[in-house]
Design a protein around this motif. Structure first.
Motif, short mmCIF file in Angstrom:
data_model
loop_
_atom_site.label_atom_id
_atom_site.label_comp_id
_atom_site.label_asym_id
_atom_site.label_seq_id
_atom_site.Cartn_x
_atom_site.Cartn_y
_atom_site.Cartn_z
N THR A 27 4.80 1.73 26.57
CA THR A 27 5.37 0.84 25.55
C THR A 27 5.38 1.78 24.22
O THR A 27 4.28 2.71 23.96
CB THR A 27 4.71 -0.38 25.18
N PRO A 28 6.20 1.66 23.06
CA PRO A 28 6.06 2.13 21.82
C PRO A 28 4.89 1.90 20.93
O PRO A 28 4.36 0.75 21.14
CB PRO A 28 7.41 1.74 20.86
N PHE A 29 4.27 2.80 20.28
CA PHE A 29 3.23 2.71 19.45
C PHE A 29 3.64 3.10 18.09
O PHE A 29 3.55 4.48 17.86
CB PHE A 29 2.01 3.42 19.82
N ILE A 30 3.94 2.21 17.20
CA ILE A 30 4.47 2.76 15.87
C ILE A 30 3.40 2.43 14.90
O ILE A 30 2.81 1.56 14.81
CB ILE A 30 5.52 1.86 15.32
N ILE A 31 3.16 3.57 14.20
CA ILE A 31 2.24 3.65 12.86
C ILE A 31 2.92 3.72 11.62
O ILE A 31 3.34 4.63 11.53
CB ILE A 31 1.01 4.80 13.24
N HIS A 32 2.91 2.50 10.95
CA HIS A 32 3.79 2.52 9.92
C HIS A 32 3.13 3.03 8.55
O HIS A 32 1.84 3.00 8.38
CB HIS A 32 4.01 0.98 9.56
N GLU A 33 3.71 3.58 7.79
CA GLU A 33 3.15 4.11 6.38
C GLU A 33 2.50 2.97 5.32
O GLU A 33 3.22 1.83 5.49
CB GLU A 33 4.36 4.74 5.64
N LYS A 34 1.53 3.12 4.77
CA LYS A 34 0.82 2.10 3.91
C LYS A 34 2.09 1.51 2.99
O LYS A 34 2.12 0.19 2.81
CB LYS A 34 -0.26 2.55 3.17
N ILE A 35 2.67 2.52 2.48
CA ILE A 35 3.77 2.25 1.39
C ILE A 35 5.19 2.40 2.15
O ILE A 35 5.45 3.78 2.16
CB ILE A 35 3.62 2.95 -0.03
N LYS A 36 6.21 1.59 2.33
CA LYS A 36 7.30 1.82 2.88
C LYS A 36 8.00 2.79 2.07
O LYS A 36 8.21 2.57 0.82
CB LYS A 36 8.14 0.57 3.10
N PRO A 37 8.55 3.97 2.61
CA PRO A 37 9.39 4.95 1.86
C PRO A 37 10.76 4.20 1.20
O PRO A 37 11.23 3.31 2.06
CB PRO A 37 9.87 5.87 2.86
N SER A 38 11.15 4.66 0.16
CA SER A 38 12.33 4.11 -0.65
C SER A 38 13.58 4.48 -0.08
O SER A 38 14.72 4.31 -0.74
CB SER A 38 12.15 4.15 -2.15
N THR A 39 13.59 5.34 0.83
CA THR A 39 14.73 6.07 1.37
C THR A 39 15.60 5.42 2.03
O THR A 39 16.94 5.91 2.49
CB THR A 39 14.39 7.50 1.87
N ASP A 58 -8.20 5.50 16.04
CA ASP A 58 -8.15 5.32 14.63
C ASP A 58 -6.87 6.25 14.24
O ASP A 58 -6.48 7.15 14.40
CB ASP A 58 -9.35 6.33 14.11
N THR A 59 -6.05 5.39 13.26
CA THR A 59 -4.79 5.85 12.86
C THR A 59 -4.83 6.23 11.36
O THR A 59 -3.74 6.44 10.77
CB THR A 59 -3.84 4.71 12.91
N THR A 60 -6.26 6.67 10.88
CA THR A 60 -6.21 6.90 9.39
C THR A 60 -5.45 8.25 9.05
O THR A 60 -4.91 8.37 7.90
CB THR A 60 -7.71 7.55 9.05
N ASN A 61 -5.24 9.17 9.92
CA ASN A 61 -4.54 10.48 9.61
C ASN A 61 -3.31 10.61 10.13
O ASN A 61 -2.71 11.96 10.34
CB ASN A 61 -5.53 11.65 10.02
N GLN A 62 -2.68 9.73 10.57
CA GLN A 62 -1.37 9.89 11.19
C GLN A 62 -0.40 8.74 10.97
O GLN A 62 -0.82 7.33 10.71
CB GLN A 62 -1.51 9.65 12.95
N VAL A 63 1.09 8.99 10.99
CA VAL A 63 2.02 7.91 10.98
C VAL A 63 2.96 8.40 11.89
O VAL A 63 3.20 9.56 12.34
CB VAL A 63 2.54 7.68 9.45
N GLY A 64 4.04 7.26 12.29
CA GLY A 64 5.44 8.12 12.95
C GLY A 64 5.40 7.25 14.30
O GLY A 64 4.42 6.10 14.47
N ASP A 65 6.13 7.70 15.19
CA ASP A 65 6.64 7.11 16.46
C ASP A 65 5.94 7.63 17.66
O ASP A 65 6.52 8.92 17.99
CB ASP A 65 8.06 6.97 16.47
N LEU A 66 4.88 7.06 18.28
CA LEU A 66 4.25 7.46 19.26
C LEU A 66 4.19 6.37 20.43
O LEU A 66 5.21 5.51 20.25
CB LEU A 66 2.83 7.70 18.84
#
Length: 201
Positions: A93-105, A69-77
């Protein structure tokens, strides 16, 4: 090693809140286990995949389903084998959890991951080092892979002027340290191991 006849193993991309279901069938001649490195298994440690710590491993010819479950995490794992040095033999292999809304930075992102590699299986490398009475452990590696392939055959990364990029830089190595830099460019660390950080040069 390969998964579903694929080498390199394709990176896994999900969006925060997704539930990743890994149906694992062990076709090896030894037990295996699959560990999602960096995932917080609060009350689900039976899915942690650490052989002989949280589970006995998946026997040869048997199946096991991991639910992450990725409810509480984002980032590069990353996801890797956690039995019989299978990580070292390429089960990673990489496991990337992307933010629901992409940061505008930033405008775009690119994934760049590194692995130490040897053409021999880990158990054979250990046997050779033992014969030569070499003390270093784990054995030394002769090659580095970039995005799963030899650096001489990896695809180039293309950047456009005046765009800001997020580089997801990851080490999936067994023991090798990696130094990364882009001469003439300033980079800021904004996240580490799936934890957001105050930007730092």
């Amino acid at each position: 090693m390969c998964v579903n006849n694929a080498v390199p193993i394709p990176p896994v991309h999900v969006t925060q809140g997704d539930v990743l279901v890994l149906n694992v069938r062990n076709s090896l001649d030894v037990p295996t286990a699959v560990h999602a490195h960096g995932i917080y298994h609060n009350y689900t440690d039976y899915y942690d995949g650490a052989e002989m710590v949280t589970e006995c491993g998946i026997p040869q010819g048997e199946n096991f389903t991991y639910i992450i479950d990725t409810t509480n995490q984002v980032g590069d794992l990353w996801i890797h084998g956690h039995a019989h040095s299978q990580l070292t033999d390429g089960f990673r292999t990489p496991f990337i959890i992307h933010e629901k809304i992409k940061p505008s930075t930033y405008d775009e992102e690119k994934l760049l991951y590194f692995e130490d590699w040897n053409e021999r299986a880990f158990k054979d490398m250990v046997a050779i080092d033992a014969k030569l009475k070499l003390a270093d452990f784990p054995p030394s590696y002769r090659t580095m892979l970039i995005n799963g392939v030899n650096a001489n055959t990896s695809k180039s990364l293309h950047f456009e002027p005046r765009k800001r990029y997020r580089l997801r830089i990851m080490s999936l190595s067994t023991s090798s340290w990696i130094k990364f830099r882009m001469p003439g460019h300033t980079m800021h660390v904004i996240s580490k191991d799936g934890v957001e950080a105050v930007p730092m040069e």
